[in-house]
Scaffold this active site. Structure first.
Site, short mmCIF file in Angstrom:
data_model
loop_
_atom_site.label_atom_id
_atom_site.label_comp_id
_atom_site.label_asym_id
_atom_site.label_seq_id
_atom_site.Cartn_x
_atom_site.Cartn_y
_atom_site.Cartn_z
N ASP A 246 -10.65 -7.67 8.86
CA ASP A 246 -11.06 -6.30 9.08
C ASP A 246 -12.46 -6.37 9.75
O ASP A 246 -12.97 -5.31 10.27
CB ASP A 246 -11.35 -5.77 7.70
CG ASP A 246 -10.47 -4.60 7.47
OD1 ASP A 246 -9.85 -4.10 8.19
OD2 ASP A 246 -10.37 -4.18 6.14
N LYS B 59 1.22 -1.71 6.77
CA LYS B 59 0.60 -3.05 7.14
C LYS B 59 1.84 -4.00 6.87
O LYS B 59 1.98 -4.75 7.59
CB LYS B 59 -0.46 -3.42 6.45
CG LYS B 59 -1.88 -2.67 7.16
CD LYS B 59 -3.05 -2.42 6.26
CE LYS B 59 -3.94 -1.51 6.82
NZ LYS B 59 -5.03 -1.27 6.13
N GLN C 225 -8.22 -3.06 0.66
CA GLN C 225 -8.08 -1.62 1.14
C GLN C 225 -9.46 -0.84 0.31
O GLN C 225 -9.49 -0.82 -0.72
CB GLN C 225 -6.74 -1.02 0.90
CG GLN C 225 -6.45 0.36 1.01
CD GLN C 225 -6.07 0.35 2.79
OE1 GLN C 225 -5.67 -0.45 3.45
NE2 GLN C 225 -6.93 1.48 3.27
#
Ligand code: NAD
Length: 316
Positions: free
Chosen positions: A128, A61, A105
């Protein structure tokens, strides 16, 4: 058309890596335009602990942000981080105007409740798409929220591969909040790349094969290597394999290799199109994360300029 060793026709491979590359190149142009107007899209990723797979995802990322000209910030916290400290960090990012997207995460260490953390993220920065506000918007079909990156990437793969979903029987294997449920919500909407008849299967589904054999499009997201075998699909099916599983392989440099949920070699001759693992769905997840972040930045810029307009109007 590729052919197998016995001359049989093989399904066309959906090249997720190439499609993701095109999306990321286009996004780099949008980032440049936004930056010229004074807004550099910023993505903050919080990594708690030292899970090796998570570290690999976070590194990719970071690379994707840098390559697109975005502002990528990675906050690495120790595995002993308390929930309170993590929540403080999230709130600081919520208030930071240079950050437009926040991603925590998963998985998190056991002392931290993931749902509490997800709910603490400002929904307008939740790239997300896991915050209940965004989940609700997705289900209702409101388009100003964020859809989770993996299912959004799968939908994009279908559109870009010319797969018509309208009226088709799409069977999903897996009902997680990350993949299966949002995938179903996306495919049910009344727009391009959707309008399908969706069946969701899960670990308690009786006679999985009876469902998968009906599928015009089969999307597997169970995390079970070789769950989908040739006798479970019909001729011409489009197969999207979301699964990422490590299987040991003494001949591989790392002692393992990555496979999906589909027995690729056995299923490909029956499929019209099929995604490989790796280089199928995986690269699309990151491309869609970038896309959500650029959109979050553009929406932020639009809100700021609307507020300025109101302020100027009030002064006049
Ligand atoms: P999960 O474990 O949360 O969910 C798995 C789902 O599969 C569950 O709903 C379960 O009921 C169902 N399932 C399990 N075994 C089954 C069986 N035998 N028959 C029918 N259903 C069964 O997993 P997840 O987070 O949704 O991820 C699924 C897979 O997708 C994993 O391999 C994961 O690594 C992969 N994944 C890939 C990406 C990507 O970017 N490519 C992103 C997220 C997840």
């Amino acid at each position: 058309m590729d052919r197998g060793s016995h001359g049989e026709e093989l399904g066309r491979i959906i090249d997720g890596a190439a499609i993701a590359r095109r999306i990321r190149d286009k996004l780099a142009g949008e980032v440049e335009a936004l930056a010229a107007s004074g807004v550099v899209p910023g993505l903050a990723v919080i990594l708690v602990g030292d899970d090796p797979a998570s570290a690999v995802y976070v590194a990719s990322k970071e690379r994707a942000c840098a390559e697109a000209g975005m502002n990528g910030l990675t906050i690495r916290l120790p595995a002993t981080t308390t929930q309170r400290d993590l929540l403080d960090q999230v709130r600081a990012l919520n208030d930071d105007p240079s950050i437009h997207g926040i991603l925590v995460q998963m998985p998190l260490p056991k002392q931290i409740d993931p749902d509490t953390v997800i709910r603490a993220i400002d929904p307008t920065k939740d790239v997300d798409g896991f915050h209940p506000i965004n989940v609700g918007k997705l289900l209702i079909g409101e388009e100003d929220g964020f859809a989770p990156c993996t299912p959004a990437g799968v939908q994009e793969l279908l559109v870009q591969s010319g797969v018509n979903t309208l009226g088709k029987d799409i069977v999903l294997i897996g009902r997680s909040n990350i993949v299966g449920k949002p995938m179903a919500a996306l495919l049910l909407q009344d727009h391009l790349g959707a309008n399908a008849t969706v069946t969701i299967c899960h670990r308690y589904t009786r006679d999985l094969a009876a469902h998968t054999r009906r599928a015009d499009i089969l999307i597997a997201a169970a995390g079970r290597p070789k769950l989908v075998t040739a006798d479970m699909v019909k001729q011409g099916v489009v197969v999207i394999d979301v699964g990422i599983n490590r299987v040991s392989d003494a001949s591989a440099p790392k002692g393992y290799r990555l496979v999906g949920d589909v027995d690729f070699d056995a299923v490909r001759p029956l499929a019209s199109q099929i995604t490989p693992v790796p280089k199928g769905v995986g690269p699309m997840t990151i491309a869609m994360l970038m896309k959500n972040t650029v959109r979050a930045a553009a929406m932020h810029a639009a809100r700021v300029s609307a507020l300025r307009g109101v302020a100027i109007g009030e002064m006049a």
